[in-house]
Design a protein around this motif. Structure first.
Motif, PDB file in Angstrom:
ATOM      1  N   LEU A 247      51.493  46.793  47.299  1.00 49.82           N
ATOM      2  CA  LEU A 247      51.532  46.973  45.835  1.00 49.82           C
ATOM      3  C   LEU A 247      50.771  45.837  45.139  1.00 49.82           C
ATOM      4  O   LEU A 247      50.739  44.715  45.641  1.00 49.82           O
ATOM      5  CB  LEU A 247      52.989  46.989  45.340  1.00 49.82           C
ATOM      6  CG  LEU A 247      53.791  48.235  45.700  1.00 49.82           C
ATOM      7  CD1 LEU A 247      55.256  48.005  45.385  1.00 49.82           C
ATOM      8  CD2 LEU A 247      53.275  49.451  44.939  1.00 49.82           C
ATOM      9  N   PRO A 248      50.177  46.147  43.983  1.00 51.17           N
ATOM     10  CA  PRO A 248      49.329  45.131  43.323  1.00 51.17           C
ATOM     11  C   PRO A 248      50.134  44.083  42.547  1.00 51.17           C
ATOM     12  O   PRO A 248      49.873  43.834  41.375  1.00 51.17           O
ATOM     13  CB  PRO A 248      48.464  45.975  42.395  1.00 51.17           C
ATOM     14  CG  PRO A 248      49.300  47.166  42.083  1.00 51.17           C
ATOM     15  CD  PRO A 248      50.169  47.428  43.252  1.00 51.17           C
ATOM     16  N   ILE A 249      51.129  43.479  43.214  1.00 53.17           N
ATOM     17  CA  ILE A 249      51.989  42.511  42.510  1.00 53.17           C
ATOM     18  C   ILE A 249      51.200  41.252  42.138  1.00 53.17           C
ATOM     19  O   ILE A 249      51.384  40.689  41.060  1.00 53.17           O
ATOM     20  CB  ILE A 249      53.238  42.159  43.363  1.00 53.17           C
ATOM     21  CG1 ILE A 249      54.049  43.438  43.614  1.00 53.17           C
ATOM     22  CG2 ILE A 249      54.109  41.129  42.658  1.00 53.17           C
ATOM     23  CD1 ILE A 249      55.261  43.262  44.482  1.00 53.17           C
ATOM     24  N   SER A 250      50.286  40.841  43.010  1.00 53.59           N
ATOM     25  CA  SER A 250      49.492  39.634  42.711  1.00 53.59           C
ATOM     26  C   SER A 250      48.649  39.843  41.462  1.00 53.59           C
ATOM     27  O   SER A 250      48.519  38.925  40.630  1.00 53.59           O
ATOM     28  CB  SER A 250      48.580  39.297  43.880  1.00 53.59           C
ATOM     29  OG  SER A 250      49.351  39.092  45.018  1.00 53.59           O
ATOM     30  N   SER A 251      48.104  41.038  41.316  1.00 53.92           N
ATOM     31  CA  SER A 251      47.284  41.275  40.114  1.00 53.92           C
ATOM     32  C   SER A 251      48.160  41.359  38.865  1.00 53.92           C
ATOM     33  O   SER A 251      47.736  40.978  37.771  1.00 53.92           O
ATOM     34  CB  SER A 251      46.427  42.530  40.283  1.00 53.92           C
ATOM     35  OG  SER A 251      47.261  43.657  40.423  1.00 53.92           O
ATOM     36  N   MET A 252      49.407  41.836  39.043  1.00 54.35           N
ATOM     37  CA  MET A 252      50.345  41.850  37.898  1.00 54.35           C
ATOM     38  C   MET A 252      50.594  40.403  37.440  1.00 54.35           C
ATOM     39  O   MET A 252      50.576  40.097  36.250  1.00 54.35           O
ATOM     40  CB  MET A 252      51.697  42.468  38.296  1.00 54.35           C
ATOM     41  CG  MET A 252      51.673  43.919  38.671  1.00 54.35           C
ATOM     42  SD  MET A 252      53.345  44.426  39.143  1.00 54.35           S
ATOM     43  CE  MET A 252      53.029  45.898  40.080  1.00 54.35           C
ATOM     44  N   ILE A 253      50.848  39.537  38.431  1.00 60.23           N
ATOM     45  CA  ILE A 253      51.125  38.129  38.112  1.00 60.23           C
ATOM     46  C   ILE A 253      49.903  37.487  37.449  1.00 60.23           C
ATOM     47  O   ILE A 253      50.028  36.777  36.442  1.00 60.23           O
ATOM     48  CB  ILE A 253      51.546  37.363  39.390  1.00 60.23           C
ATOM     49  CG1 ILE A 253      52.930  37.851  39.837  1.00 60.23           C
ATOM     50  CG2 ILE A 253      51.570  35.853  39.158  1.00 60.23           C
ATOM     51  CD1 ILE A 253      53.439  37.265  41.116  1.00 60.23           C
ATOM     52  N   ALA A 254      48.724  37.786  37.997  1.00 54.72           N
ATOM     53  CA  ALA A 254      47.494  37.215  37.419  1.00 54.72           C
ATOM     54  C   ALA A 254      47.320  37.687  35.967  1.00 54.72           C
ATOM     55  O   ALA A 254      46.955  36.898  35.089  1.00 54.72           O
ATOM     56  CB  ALA A 254      46.303  37.637  38.266  1.00 54.72           C
ATOM     57  N   HIS A 255      47.606  38.970  35.743  1.00 55.31           N
ATOM     58  CA  HIS A 255      47.482  39.535  34.390  1.00 55.31           C
ATOM     59  C   HIS A 255      48.448  38.818  33.428  1.00 55.31           C
ATOM     60  O   HIS A 255      48.059  38.409  32.326  1.00 55.31           O
ATOM     61  CB  HIS A 255      47.792  41.034  34.440  1.00 55.31           C
ATOM     62  CG  HIS A 255      47.759  41.704  33.103  1.00 55.31           C
ATOM     63  ND1 HIS A 255      46.619  42.310  32.613  1.00 55.31           N
ATOM     64  CD2 HIS A 255      48.704  41.839  32.127  1.00 55.31           C
ATOM     65  CE1 HIS A 255      46.879  42.794  31.412  1.00 55.31           C
ATOM     66  NE2 HIS A 255      48.143  42.524  31.093  1.00 55.31           N
ATOM     67  N   ALA A 256      49.708  38.652  33.882  1.00 52.28           N
ATOM     68  CA  ALA A 256      50.717  38.011  33.026  1.00 52.28           C
ATOM     69  C   ALA A 256      50.334  36.555  32.733  1.00 52.28           C
ATOM     70  O   ALA A 256      50.449  36.088  31.592  1.00 52.28           O
ATOM     71  CB  ALA A 256      52.081  38.072  33.707  1.00 52.28           C
ATOM     72  N   GLU A 257      49.846  35.853  33.752  1.00 53.20           N
ATOM     73  CA  GLU A 257      49.486  34.437  33.562  1.00 53.20           C
ATOM     74  C   GLU A 257      48.258  34.283  32.659  1.00 53.20           C
ATOM     75  O   GLU A 257      48.170  33.324  31.908  1.00 53.20           O
ATOM     76  CB  GLU A 257      49.266  33.766  34.922  1.00 53.20           C
ATOM     77  CG  GLU A 257      50.586  33.629  35.682  1.00 53.20           C
ATOM     78  CD  GLU A 257      50.481  32.915  37.025  1.00 53.20           C
ATOM     79  OE1 GLU A 257      51.534  32.513  37.533  1.00 53.20           O
ATOM     80  OE2 GLU A 257      49.379  32.775  37.559  1.00 53.20           O
ATOM     81  N   ARG A 258      47.362  35.252  32.751  1.00 51.48           N
ATOM     82  CA  ARG A 258      46.196  35.231  31.840  1.00 51.48           C
ATOM     83  C   ARG A 258      46.649  35.462  30.407  1.00 51.48           C
ATOM     84  O   ARG A 258      46.178  34.833  29.473  1.00 51.48           O
ATOM     85  CB  ARG A 258      45.222  36.346  32.233  1.00 51.48           C
ATOM     86  CG  ARG A 258      44.016  35.874  33.038  1.00 51.48           C
ATOM     87  CD  ARG A 258      42.875  36.876  33.001  1.00 51.48           C
ATOM     88  NE  ARG A 258      43.251  38.270  33.108  1.00 51.48           N
ATOM     89  CZ  ARG A 258      43.481  38.913  34.257  1.00 51.48           C
ATOM     90  NH1 ARG A 258      43.372  38.266  35.391  1.00 51.48           N
ATOM     91  NH2 ARG A 258      43.819  40.186  34.283  1.00 51.48           N
ATOM     92  N   THR A 259      47.618  36.356  30.243  1.00 52.14           N
ATOM     93  CA  THR A 259      48.099  36.703  28.896  1.00 52.14           C
ATOM     94  C   THR A 259      48.863  35.547  28.260  1.00 52.14           C
ATOM     95  O   THR A 259      48.669  35.213  27.100  1.00 52.14           O
ATOM     96  CB  THR A 259      49.022  37.952  28.971  1.00 52.14           C
ATOM     97  OG1 THR A 259      48.351  38.958  29.710  1.00 52.14           O
ATOM     98  CG2 THR A 259      49.371  38.473  27.590  1.00 52.14           C
ATOM     99  N   TRP A 260      49.747  34.918  29.057  1.00 53.94           N
ATOM    100  CA  TRP A 260      50.637  33.885  28.484  1.00 53.94           C
ATOM    101  C   TRP A 260      50.081  32.469  28.596  1.00 53.94           C
ATOM    102  O   TRP A 260      50.555  31.567  27.920  1.00 53.94           O
ATOM    103  CB  TRP A 260      51.998  33.911  29.193  1.00 53.94           C
ATOM    104  CG  TRP A 260      52.730  35.208  29.093  1.00 53.94           C
ATOM    105  CD1 TRP A 260      52.714  36.084  28.052  1.00 53.94           C
ATOM    106  CD2 TRP A 260      53.608  35.771  30.084  1.00 53.94           C
ATOM    107  NE1 TRP A 260      53.523  37.161  28.336  1.00 53.94           N
ATOM    108  CE2 TRP A 260      54.093  36.992  29.581  1.00 53.94           C
ATOM    109  CE3 TRP A 260      54.042  35.370  31.341  1.00 53.94           C
ATOM    110  CZ2 TRP A 260      54.978  37.809  30.272  1.00 53.94           C
ATOM    111  CZ3 TRP A 260      54.920  36.175  32.036  1.00 53.94           C
ATOM    112  CH2 TRP A 260      55.373  37.387  31.500  1.00 53.94           C
TER     113      TRP A 260
END
Lengths: 383, 100
Positions: A247-260
């Protein structure tokens, strides 16, 4: 009392603090140490020292949960952060009903994925709980003592003729005068802190001290049977580890960290291993202290890695709630970085010194005249 | 001998004085603070959680002030009269605020 206002306030200041000085000292001291309760727990559990943050933490966590909690309705992963090197996992077992709020919890070494079996000690949490409930004796006692402290602080300010002149005066090697100066310096140097910490402590104990004021908050919580039925209705097949890791969990985390622009701190997975699984990511992205404990926003993803919901940070509904939240956050240093935490710690130490020197001052002042008298010996013995 | 008796009477009177003031400050002060802070919250129109936190914050400020004032008066009689009158006033305000 007979005499002028200053004399009355001096009398009140003395007696409201000296009667409970020993308890106040313990409460202040343990509260001050509680600013570092995570670090104290870490120090008292040497098993944690082997834990090293790793990029594989998430993979190890998911693997552990898939093997050990395949039927859970929710998984929680708290990733290593600045204050903790361990990977903390918890899950809510669908078949276990709703007896526990967070379900079982384990601690993993993020680099190896091995479970860390820590020794039986409450660590810093002992100090934290002792600070406000004296380990079972009662919040009422702490509340009453805090109220006496609040009265002592305010009367102490009123009774001072030259509060700032006294602050710059220290007369060493002059027994009584040295104690007076030490007491004044420690009190005045952190006076705003002393007022804030005592007042916020009181309002945090408000639910206990003001039983007439408790708002009835009835929440519907599903009973164990309901949860069990829900669990049976779902097809509880064990999650496939490889499918989970794909599952693309790493990309989810990257997306969240980019946002916040801050690291993700925790990940919650509901219906793990199912097609309708949801991934909720949250981090320390608080922008307003007045929002209180729910002041961080969260991002919710589906199993395909698409953002399906952006949960905004809560906002204080009104000025009263905002003020209350400020005081709550200040008292517990929930916002504090390392430097602020140390500043609060030193202010707390000054408060402890203030209580200690005040108590010693009382004894030293009366030692000559009242030695052997019951009241004097009682107070001296309690110190 | 006579001066010792007079001294003991004075000490006992002072102890009674302190006990009475403490009773007024603690018990009457609690009631006064509860009534006044609830009345203010009601007059402001606070409801639910807002009412609860507002009363919590006001209560301890009012309570502290009440305690300080109880010990400022030069006689216990004066303290008890003024504080009882203030408490009666706070009760009236609370009653009005709740529409009783």
């Amino acid at each position: 009392m007979k005499g002028n206002v200053r004399k009355s306030m001096t009398w009140l200041h003395t007696w409201s603090s000296v009667l409970v000085g020993w308890l106040l000292f313990a409460i202040f001291f343990t509260g001050t140490l509680s600013f570092f309760r995570t670090e104290i727990t870490y120090w008292m559990q040497p098993e944690q020292h082997a834990a090293v943050p790793s990029e594989k933490a998430l993979e190890h966590g998911l693997r552990y949960l898939a093997i050990n909690a395949p039927n859970a309705s929710e998984w929680q992963l708290s990733l290593p952060d600045a204050r903790s090197n361990t990977l903390d996992l918890s899950w809510r077992d669908a078949n276990a009903g709703n007896e526990r709020r967070r379900g079982p919890r384990v601690m993993l070494n993020p680099s190896t994925g091995e479970e860390i079996k820590v020794r039986e000690t409450a660590g810093g949490n002992f100090l934290y709980r002792f600070h406000f409930e004296l380990y079972g004796i009662g919040r009422w006692i702490v509340g009453v003592v805090s109220m006496m402290m609040f009265v002592a602080i305010i009367s102490g300010v009123i009774m001072h003729r030259k509060i700032f002149a006294d602050f710059f005066m220290f007369r060493p090697k002059k027994k009584l005068l040295s104690w007076i100066d030490g007491h004044a310096i420690s009190a005045v140097l952190a006076l705003p802190f002393h007022i804030m910490i005592t007042f916020s402590g009181l309002i945090l104990l408000g639910a206990t001290l003001l039983p007439f004021n408790s708002e009835e908050r009835v929440r519907h919580r599903p009973q164990g049977t309901e949860v069990r039925q829900n669990a049976q209705q779902q097809n509880l097949a064990s999650p496939d580890i490889n499918a989970l890791l794909a599952l693309p969990i790493s990309s989810m985390i990257a997306h969240a960290e980019r946002t916040w622009q801050v690291p993700v701190e925790s990940l919650s997975i509901t219906h793990p291993g199912k097609a309708n699984a949801q991934f909720t990511l949250s981090g320390n992205n608080r922008t307003q202290l007045s929002a209180g404990r729910g002041g961080s926003s969260a991002l919710v993803f589906n199993a395909q890695g698409e953002v399906i919901n952006e949960r905004p940070a809560s906002v204080a509904a009104n000025a009263s709630q905002a003020t209350y939240n400020y005081l709550d956050m200040l008292h517990q240093a929930r916002f504090a970085d390392t430097l602020t935490r140390w500043l609060l710690f030193f202010a707390g130490i000054l408060g402890t010194i203030m209580v200690g020197t005040g108590s010693v001052l009382w004894v030293v002042k009366r030692a000559k005249q009242q030695l052997g008298e019951f009241g004097f010996e009682l107070v001296r013995g309690s110190k | 001998m006579k001066s010792q008796t007079v001294n003991r009477v004075a000490i006992n009177r002072e102890r009674l004085d302190v006990a009475l003031r403490t009773l007024i400050a603690v018990a009457l002060g609690y009631a006064f603070s509860a009534w006044l802070s609830s009345a203010i919250a009601n007059f402001i129109g606070a409801d639910g959680r807002e009412h609860e936190v507002l009363v919590r914050m006001l209560f301890f400020c009012v309570y502290c002030t009440f305690i300080l004032f109880t010990f400022i008066f030069d006689t216990t009689k004066k303290a008890s009269i003024v504080m009882t009158a203030l408490s009666a006033l706070a009760l009236c305000l609370y009653s009005i605020s709740t529409g009783l």
